[in-house]
Motif scaffolding. Structure first.
Motif, mmCIF file in Angstrom:
data_model
loop_
_atom_site.group_PDB
_atom_site.id
_atom_site.type_symbol
_atom_site.label_atom_id
_atom_site.label_comp_id
_atom_site.label_asym_id
_atom_site.label_seq_id
_atom_site.Cartn_x
_atom_site.Cartn_y
_atom_site.Cartn_z
ATOM 1 N N GLY A 126 -91.210 53.314 16.301
ATOM 2 C CA GLY A 126 -90.625 52.763 17.532
ATOM 3 C C GLY A 126 -91.140 51.357 17.811
ATOM 4 O O GLY A 126 -90.377 50.447 18.125
ATOM 5 N N TYR A 179 -81.972 55.547 14.330
ATOM 6 C CA TYR A 179 -81.817 54.543 15.390
ATOM 7 C C TYR A 179 -81.745 53.139 14.769
ATOM 8 O O TYR A 179 -80.884 52.326 15.132
ATOM 9 N N ARG A 203 -78.755 37.076 25.403
ATOM 10 C CA ARG A 203 -78.956 38.382 26.030
ATOM 11 C C ARG A 203 -77.874 39.344 25.554
ATOM 12 O O ARG A 203 -76.687 39.033 25.611
ATOM 13 N N HIS A 204 -78.327 40.491 25.053
ATOM 14 C CA HIS A 204 -77.352 41.474 24.593
ATOM 15 C C HIS A 204 -77.930 42.872 24.740
ATOM 16 O O HIS A 204 -79.111 43.043 25.045
ATOM 17 N N HIS A 205 -77.096 43.859 24.500
ATOM 18 C CA HIS A 205 -77.490 45.257 24.676
ATOM 19 C C HIS A 205 -77.629 45.932 23.320
ATOM 20 O O HIS A 205 -76.786 45.758 22.441
ATOM 21 N N VAL A 206 -78.693 46.715 23.177
ATOM 22 C CA VAL A 206 -78.933 47.477 21.948
ATOM 23 C C VAL A 206 -79.030 48.943 22.325
ATOM 24 O O VAL A 206 -79.761 49.300 23.253
ATOM 25 N N VAL A 234 -86.962 41.789 29.271
ATOM 26 C CA VAL A 234 -86.425 42.839 28.403
ATOM 27 C C VAL A 234 -86.529 44.154 29.181
ATOM 28 O O VAL A 234 -87.613 44.539 29.601
ATOM 29 N N ARG A 237 -79.709 55.132 31.419
ATOM 30 C CA ARG A 237 -78.453 54.413 31.224
ATOM 31 C C ARG A 237 -78.431 53.086 31.989
ATOM 32 O O ARG A 237 -77.523 52.275 31.816
ATOM 33 N N VAL A 251 -77.778 49.157 30.441
ATOM 34 C CA VAL A 251 -76.490 48.642 29.977
ATOM 35 C C VAL A 251 -75.748 47.892 31.085
ATOM 36 O O VAL A 251 -74.941 47.015 30.816
ATOM 37 N N ASP A 273 -77.829 42.361 33.338
ATOM 38 C CA ASP A 273 -77.709 41.209 32.450
ATOM 39 C C ASP A 273 -79.075 40.656 32.023
ATOM 40 O O ASP A 273 -79.440 39.530 32.365
ATOM 41 N N PHE A 274 -79.837 41.467 31.285
ATOM 42 C CA PHE A 274 -81.084 41.001 30.670
ATOM 43 C C PHE A 274 -80.963 41.254 29.165
ATOM 44 O O PHE A 274 -79.908 41.642 28.677
ATOM 45 N N ASN A 275 -82.048 41.074 28.448
ATOM 46 C CA ASN A 275 -82.129 41.641 27.104
ATOM 47 C C ASN A 275 -82.341 43.132 27.331
ATOM 48 O O ASN A 275 -83.345 43.524 27.941
ATOM 49 N N THR A 276 -81.412 43.964 26.889
ATOM 50 C CA THR A 276 -81.501 45.372 27.258
ATOM 51 C C THR A 276 -81.527 46.269 26.028
ATOM 52 O O THR A 276 -80.835 46.021 25.036
ATOM 53 N N LEU A 277 -82.337 47.315 26.128
ATOM 54 C CA LEU A 277 -82.572 48.186 24.969
ATOM 55 C C LEU A 277 -82.605 49.638 25.417
ATOM 56 O O LEU A 277 -83.479 50.040 26.182
ATOM 57 N N HIS A 278 -81.638 50.385 24.952
ATOM 58 C CA HIS A 278 -81.485 51.801 25.283
ATOM 59 C C HIS A 278 -81.925 52.571 24.037
ATOM 60 O O HIS A 278 -81.182 52.651 23.069
ATOM 61 N N THR A 279 -83.159 53.084 24.044
ATOM 62 C CA THR A 279 -83.739 53.641 22.808
ATOM 63 C C THR A 279 -83.453 55.137 22.698
ATOM 64 O O THR A 279 -82.498 55.634 23.276
ATOM 65 N N ALA A 280 -84.295 55.845 21.971
ATOM 66 C CA ALA A 280 -84.136 57.291 21.787
ATOM 67 C C ALA A 280 -84.938 58.036 22.867
ATOM 68 O O ALA A 280 -85.764 57.446 23.562
ATOM 69 N N ARG A 324 -88.805 57.523 23.859
ATOM 70 C CA ARG A 324 -89.423 56.476 23.029
ATOM 71 C C ARG A 324 -89.366 55.078 23.627
ATOM 72 O O ARG A 324 -89.611 54.088 22.923
ATOM 73 N N PHE A 347 -91.163 51.342 21.824
ATOM 74 C CA PHE A 347 -90.340 50.137 21.590
ATOM 75 C C PHE A 347 -90.863 48.988 22.463
ATOM 76 O O PHE A 347 -91.011 47.861 21.992
ATOM 77 N N ILE A 378 -92.298 45.291 21.339
ATOM 78 C CA ILE A 378 -91.725 44.022 21.813
ATOM 79 C C ILE A 378 -92.818 43.158 22.440
ATOM 80 O O ILE A 378 -92.966 41.974 22.124
#
Lengths: 379, 276
Positions: free
Chosen positions: A64, A94, A226-229, B51, B61, B64, B67-74, B77, B81, B85
């Motif tokens: 991770g 992932y 800026r983007h979504h992952v 982030v 959720r 999403v 409007d940032f750097n966004t990260l939807h992990t498992a 976890r 992550f 970062i």
């Protein structure tokens, strides 16, 4: 690294040198034999070069953290062995669906479970291919010597960066712990690939859009794009989608970006295969015994060749099919119950016989064990 | 002086993301997210340096939509992550937005170790006592006796108290508030964001559809009022026993102290290593 003098290095140390050569600047890991030396040496060397080493609470956290670091722009790596590799499986998927480059080294030991710590084995070949859930592409590389471990570690980083995918380097205990002479290349001597970065204005950036290679450029968090992952199936913008047409194009691109690179990714090495009636196919430390057996049989006048796999997945089937009209038998020599054997049998489709020389009990596959099988075929 | 909610939302919600959001009517997650956005606005940080990381679940959720750097992990976890970062790129402002199941059950080990490392990450936990996304199963914070689809006769396990758990694991800032106390919640989140080190804010929230409905807690308004009634400031709890506090919601700053932060310490390691 400038000096041309040979050094005596362990396979695990060659992983470290290869990683640093390729530009690895982040390592997160959890101790497990027989991979631990990779973490130990990197904990010394990474901070010396401005990189980051962190010991995590388990292997799930390790992968991770590597994926997170990669999203922040770092070339990242973790190393483990069987039990830890099992724990990492979910996040391998992932990394695949979110297209995050990283390198995962699995120095295989005998399993399942705690198994025989830490006798050699090549029992994780199918797990490396299919361990994470769902259909997915993957790149799995291997090596049979200390110099080749260096070479394949650099390639693992290069492929992961180029194709935006986690790459697994599947070593075995023998290669990981063996010491051999290696001459490390000078800077610039071996090609190093960096991920493609976006050059368009941020408002035009679509992190998962199709491109002429199938691999979209990758912006790091903090670069202004800026983007979504997400691990959800997503559209070109990275936003979750269940629209059939977006699911189809997104998932198909994940596979096609790798299949377009098959000729570059599928690496093999051949010895005496042109006129061979029998080919011994092997990889990792077993390939060293296979080479010895092939030399012995050639000295005896037998038309035997060696086909060594350096890439396990995607399976380099073109390298076998090249000899479909000339070879009579391919003997698979490996340290498990026949994981690549079944793959060779599948590819053969009756065009050649498939034999096996296996060492499935945590033991080394010796040249004699291969010779026993090969002599029955060549007789 | 205070920027209206509408202006804040307009500034930070993603205009290119198709709404509606997935949350049930009356859910408190939006209140917590709005408090986070107001707090972020007060920091003066740019969108590019933030982030927002989450795991899996209803609250996870959230990234999403913003409007940032966004990260939807498992599931569970987010913190590994986030740690990767922050460790790889310390100037980034890393915020984790998570829920009680994501953070304290499947991610519980990562939580205590992130606390122990005191890495400069802020975690906002929406604690609504239930697994909402899967339809109302018991979570590690569901109070004893409460009903869930996997505990129809009442929960028999003891709940975690997340803010106290974080503080005892080494978090250098830990606080709790509720969706009723939205302004207090915002101020705690702001303190957490500006705190150097690992910080955690537990936001007690209502899940009327997946939790309240099965436990006779009434409509969303009644659930939020209940938070007001049960809340007791930590300053008034000094003489209370564990049993007396058990059914209350202890609000306030549970822990706030200064300690060396991980990325600073690691910068020292790099400096020493480079000089050797």
């Amino acid at each position: 690294m400038k000096k041309k003098n040979g050094q005596l290095l362990q396979g695990n140390e060659a992983v470290v040198e290869g990683a640093l050569y390729a530009g690895c600047s982040f390592y997160a890991g959890y101790p497990i034999t027989p991979s631990t030396e990779i973490a130990e040496v990197l904990s010394i060397k990474l901070p010396e070069r401005g990189g980051t080493f962190i010991q995590m609470e388990d292997e799930i956290a390790s992968i991770g953290a590597c994926l997170g670091a990669s999203l922040a722009g770092a070339k990242s790596m973790t190393a483990t062995s069987g039990p830890g590799f099992s724990l990492m499986q979910e996040l391998i998927g992932y990394g695949v669906i979110s297209e995050i480059p990283m390198v995962l080294v699995n120095v295989m030991r005998f399993g399942p479970s705690t198994g025989l710590p830490t006798s050699p084995s090549q029992g994780d070949v199918m797990q490396a291919r299919w361990g994470t859930h769902g259909d997915h592409p993957i790149i799995v590389l291997t090596a049979d010597s200390v110099p080749e471990t260096f070479e394949m570690t650099v390639k693992a980083f290069n492929f992961s960066e180029k194709y935006r995918i986690p790459v697994i380097l599947l070593l075995d205990e023998v290669v990981g712990h063996m010491r051999e002479k290696i001459v490390l290349p000078a800077e610039g001597e071996v090609k190093v690939v960096d991920r493609l970065k976006p050059e368009m204005p941020p408002e035009w950036y679509a992190p998962y859009a199709d491109t002429n290679t199938g691999v979209p450029p990758m912006a790091a968090f903090g670069d202004g794009y800026r983007h979504h992952v997400t691990g959800l199936v997503h559209d070109a913008q990275g936003f979750p989608t269940a629209k059939p047409e977006e699911v189809i194009s997104g998932m198909d691109r994940l596979f096609s970006k790798i299949s377009r690179g098959f000729s570059e990714v599928c690496l093999t090495e051949e010895l005496y295969c042109e006129d061979a009636k029998t080919i011994i196919l092997s990889y990792g430390s077993a390939a060293r015994s296979a080479r010895d057996a092939v030399e012995t049989l050639r000295a005896d006048g037998e038309k035997v060749g060696l086909l060594k796999l350096k890439t396990l997945w995607p399976f380099p089937k073109a390298a076998l099919e090249k000899y479909a009209n000339s070879v009579e038998t391919i003997i698979v020599a490996e340290m498990n119950r026949g994981q690549i054997y079944r793959e060779v049998w599948r590819v053969a489709r009756g065009r050649w016989q498939v034999g096996k020389a296996l060492a499935p009990y945590g033991n080394m596959l010796t040249p004699e064990m291969i010779l026993d099988v090969a002599r029955k075929v060549t007789k | 002086m205070t920027t209206p909610n509408r202006i804040i939302l307009d500034k930070y919600l993603r205009h290119n993301k198709k709404f509606p959001h997935i949350w049930c009517p009356g859910c408190g997650i939006g209140i917590v997210l709005a408090a986070l956005l107001r707090a972020i606005d007060r920091t003066g940080w740019t969108k590019d340096e933030i982030v927002l990381v989450s795991g899996i679940g209803c609250s996870s959720r959230a990234p999403v939509y913003v409007d940032f750097n966004t990260l939807h992990t498992a599931h569970g976890r987010a913190l590994p992550f986030a740690t990767g970062i922050k460790a790889a790129r310390p100037p980034l402002k890393v915020i984790v937005f998570t829920g009680d199941g994501d953070c304290a059950a499947i991610g519980g080990n990562h939580l205590i170790h992130a606390c122990r490392r005191n890495i400069d990450v802020t975690t906002v936990v929406v604690n609504n006592y239930i697994y909402g996304m899967t339809g109302g199963q018991q979570s590690p914070t569901t109070p004893e006796g409460m009903k869930a689809t996997t505990a129809t006769r009442g929960v028999i396990d003891q709940p975690f108290h997340i803010a106290e758990l974080a503080a005892s694991a080494g978090a250098t800032f830990a606080a709790r508030s509720t969706t009723y106390h939205a302004k207090e919640l915002e101020s705690f989140i702001l303190k957490a964001l500006e705190h150097k080190g690992f910080s955690l804010v537990e936001a007690i929230s209502q899940a009327p559809v997946c939790f309240g409905r099965r436990n006779g807690m009434g409509d969303p308004v009644e659930m939020v009022k209940r938070e007001k009634e049960l809340a007791i400031p930590i300053s008034k709890t000094a003489d209370m026993t564990f049993e007396e506090k058990r059914d209350k919601i202890v609000t306030g700053i549970i822990e706030e102290r200064e300690a060396k932060e991980w990325t600073d310490l690691y910068a020292g390691v790099k400096k020493t290593a480079g000089e050797e």
